[in-house]
Design a protein around this motif. Structure first.
Motif, short mmCIF file in Angstrom:
data_model
loop_
_atom_site.label_atom_id
_atom_site.label_comp_id
_atom_site.label_asym_id
_atom_site.label_seq_id
_atom_site.Cartn_x
_atom_site.Cartn_y
_atom_site.Cartn_z
N PHE A 50 -11.08 -26.97 -17.85
CA PHE A 50 -11.38 -25.99 -16.81
C PHE A 50 -11.16 -26.60 -15.43
O PHE A 50 -10.54 -25.99 -14.55
N ALA A 51 -11.69 -27.80 -15.22
CA ALA A 51 -11.51 -28.47 -13.94
C ALA A 51 -10.03 -28.71 -13.65
O ALA A 51 -9.58 -28.54 -12.51
N GLN A 52 -9.26 -29.07 -14.68
CA GLN A 52 -7.82 -29.27 -14.52
C GLN A 52 -7.14 -27.97 -14.09
O GLN A 52 -6.32 -27.95 -13.16
N ALA A 53 -7.49 -26.87 -14.76
CA ALA A 53 -6.84 -25.59 -14.47
C ALA A 53 -7.18 -25.11 -13.06
O ALA A 53 -6.29 -24.65 -12.32
N ARG A 54 -8.44 -25.20 -12.67
CA ARG A 54 -8.85 -24.65 -11.37
C ARG A 54 -8.49 -25.55 -10.20
O ARG A 54 -7.96 -25.07 -9.18
N PHE A 55 -8.78 -26.84 -10.33
CA PHE A 55 -8.74 -27.70 -9.16
C PHE A 55 -7.50 -28.59 -9.08
O PHE A 55 -7.22 -29.14 -8.02
N VAL A 56 -6.80 -28.74 -10.19
CA VAL A 56 -5.56 -29.52 -10.17
C VAL A 56 -4.35 -28.60 -10.26
O VAL A 56 -3.45 -28.64 -9.40
N ASP A 57 -4.34 -27.72 -11.28
CA ASP A 57 -3.22 -26.79 -11.43
C ASP A 57 -3.30 -25.61 -10.47
O ASP A 57 -2.31 -24.92 -10.26
N GLY A 58 -4.48 -25.38 -9.92
CA GLY A 58 -4.64 -24.32 -8.93
C GLY A 58 -4.56 -22.91 -9.48
O GLY A 58 -4.16 -21.98 -8.77
N ILE A 59 -4.96 -22.71 -10.75
CA ILE A 59 -4.96 -21.36 -11.33
C ILE A 59 -6.18 -20.62 -10.80
O ILE A 59 -7.32 -21.04 -11.01
N GLU A 60 -5.94 -19.51 -10.12
CA GLU A 60 -7.03 -18.77 -9.50
C GLU A 60 -7.79 -17.92 -10.52
O GLU A 60 -7.19 -17.33 -11.42
N SER A 61 -9.09 -17.88 -10.37
CA SER A 61 -9.91 -16.99 -11.19
C SER A 61 -9.93 -15.62 -10.54
O SER A 61 -10.17 -15.50 -9.34
N LYS A 62 -9.66 -14.59 -11.32
CA LYS A 62 -9.66 -13.23 -10.81
C LYS A 62 -10.77 -12.44 -11.49
O LYS A 62 -10.61 -11.95 -12.60
N SER A 63 -11.90 -12.36 -10.82
CA SER A 63 -13.04 -11.65 -11.36
C SER A 63 -13.30 -10.41 -10.52
O SER A 63 -13.22 -10.46 -9.29
N LEU A 64 -13.62 -9.31 -11.18
CA LEU A 64 -13.95 -8.08 -10.50
C LEU A 64 -15.47 -7.95 -10.41
O LEU A 64 -16.18 -8.36 -11.32
N CYS A 65 -15.94 -7.40 -9.32
CA CYS A 65 -17.39 -7.21 -9.13
C CYS A 65 -17.83 -5.91 -9.78
O CYS A 65 -17.37 -4.83 -9.39
N LYS A 66 -18.68 -6.01 -10.79
CA LYS A 66 -19.20 -4.82 -11.45
C LYS A 66 -20.29 -4.20 -10.59
O LYS A 66 -21.23 -4.86 -10.18
N THR A 67 -20.15 -2.90 -10.32
CA THR A 67 -21.14 -2.20 -9.50
C THR A 67 -22.01 -1.25 -10.30
O THR A 67 -23.12 -0.93 -9.89
N ASP A 68 -21.50 -0.78 -11.45
CA ASP A 68 -22.29 0.15 -12.26
C ASP A 68 -21.69 0.22 -13.65
O ASP A 68 -20.51 -0.07 -13.86
N GLU A 69 -22.54 0.61 -14.61
CA GLU A 69 -22.10 0.74 -16.01
C GLU A 69 -23.02 1.74 -16.69
O GLU A 69 -24.24 1.72 -16.46
N ASP A 70 -22.47 2.61 -17.53
CA ASP A 70 -23.32 3.56 -18.24
C ASP A 70 -24.04 2.87 -19.39
O ASP A 70 -23.72 1.74 -19.76
N ASP A 71 -25.03 3.54 -19.96
CA ASP A 71 -25.86 2.94 -20.99
C ASP A 71 -25.06 2.54 -22.23
O ASP A 71 -25.38 1.56 -22.90
N GLU A 72 -24.04 3.32 -22.56
CA GLU A 72 -23.25 3.02 -23.75
C GLU A 72 -22.12 2.03 -23.47
O GLU A 72 -21.45 1.58 -24.40
N GLY A 73 -21.89 1.71 -22.23
CA GLY A 73 -20.91 0.69 -21.90
C GLY A 73 -19.47 1.14 -21.90
O GLY A 73 -18.56 0.31 -21.80
N LEU A 74 -19.23 2.45 -22.00
CA LEU A 74 -17.85 2.91 -22.09
C LEU A 74 -17.27 3.31 -20.73
O LEU A 74 -16.07 3.55 -20.62
N THR A 75 -18.10 3.39 -19.72
CA THR A 75 -17.62 3.63 -18.36
C THR A 75 -18.14 2.53 -17.45
O THR A 75 -19.34 2.24 -17.43
N LEU A 76 -17.22 1.92 -16.74
CA LEU A 76 -17.53 0.76 -15.91
C LEU A 76 -16.99 1.00 -14.51
O LEU A 76 -15.86 1.48 -14.36
N LYS A 77 -17.78 0.66 -13.50
CA LYS A 77 -17.32 0.74 -12.12
C LYS A 77 -17.24 -0.66 -11.54
O LYS A 77 -18.18 -1.45 -11.67
N VAL A 78 -16.09 -0.97 -10.94
CA VAL A 78 -15.87 -2.29 -10.37
C VAL A 78 -15.21 -2.14 -9.00
O VAL A 78 -14.68 -1.08 -8.66
#
Length: 222
Positions: A144-172
């Motif tokens: 992981f350290a090699q990928a992020r800090f040596v190879d420079g592969i960026e992490s692309k994470s989306l911010c979750k803002t809401d999700e329904d109880d059954e998990g089938l609808t997600l807002k990001v």
């Protein structure tokens, strides 16, 4: 019409489809039984699989922390997730995960699978897929350290803002247009069913066809 194994008539489910369903249930049961025989509770098994799932996304180097596991399991406090992960990391016990405080920042403890953890998850995968037992390809601390800090592969994470109880609808929220385009392309290529994506500025609502697709998306993007 075919006669079902229990003797009931009138079902429109074909024998082939019925066998597929029975096989899927049997494999899920066998995987749970495998983890149970290793002394792993259901919440701990979910945490273990979640850590595996996130760290197996090799094109998006990310590692979960205690807060992530708390949210996945729906626990009320961080201390419950912390105790569960401490047990999984116990070197005199399961020793299936390990943690590091530096890789995500001094105040955020990140979790990886140990070699033993990768071997066990590989066995679970082999049960689910009827394949040979192989060690899964997941990030360890060094890779992981090699990928992020040596190879420079960026992490692309989306911010979750809401999700329904059954998990089938997600807002990001997405950081930019390029990430939105990449996310849409990924959903079309890797999800089993068609996901409905609606966009309003940088707020995105995704409705999945089933729970497996929703979980896979979150492992990759959230």
């Amino acid at each position: 019409m075919v006669e079902r194994r229990g003797g009931l008539k009138g079902s429109s489910v074909s024998k082939s489809a019925q066998w597929d369903q029975g096989d899927a249930v049997a494999r899920a049961g066998a995987a749970l039984l495998l983890l149970h025989r290793e002394g792993i509770s259901l919440p701990a098994a979910i945490a273990l699989i979640w850590i595996a799932g996130v760290t197996m996304q090799k094109d998006n180097p990310r590692v979960p922390n205690i807060s992530d596991i708390q949210q996945v399991l729906g626990l009320k406090t961080l201390s419950g997730a912390s105790r569960l992960l401490a047990n999984l990391a116990d070197t005199e016990g399961p020793a299936l995960v390990m943690s590091d405080r530096g890789v995500r920042g001094a105040r955020s403890e990140a979790y990886f699978l140990t070699a033993k953890g990768r071997e066990l998850v590989g066995r679970v995968v082999s049960v689910l897929t009827d394949g040979a037992v192989t060690e899964i390809d997941a990030y360890a601390l060094s890779t992981f350290a090699q990928a992020r800090f040596v190879d420079g592969i960026e992490s692309k994470s989306l911010c979750k803002t809401d999700e329904d109880d059954e998990g089938l609808t997600l807002k990001v929220t997405v950081p930019d247009e390029a990430t939105l385009v990449e996310m849409k392309s990924w959903t079309q290529e890797f999800l089993q069913g068609a996901a409905r994506v609606t966009v309003e500025n940088r707020c995105v609502t995704i409705t999945f066809s089933d729970l497996a697709d929703a979980v896979y998306f979150k492992l990759r993007w959230c």
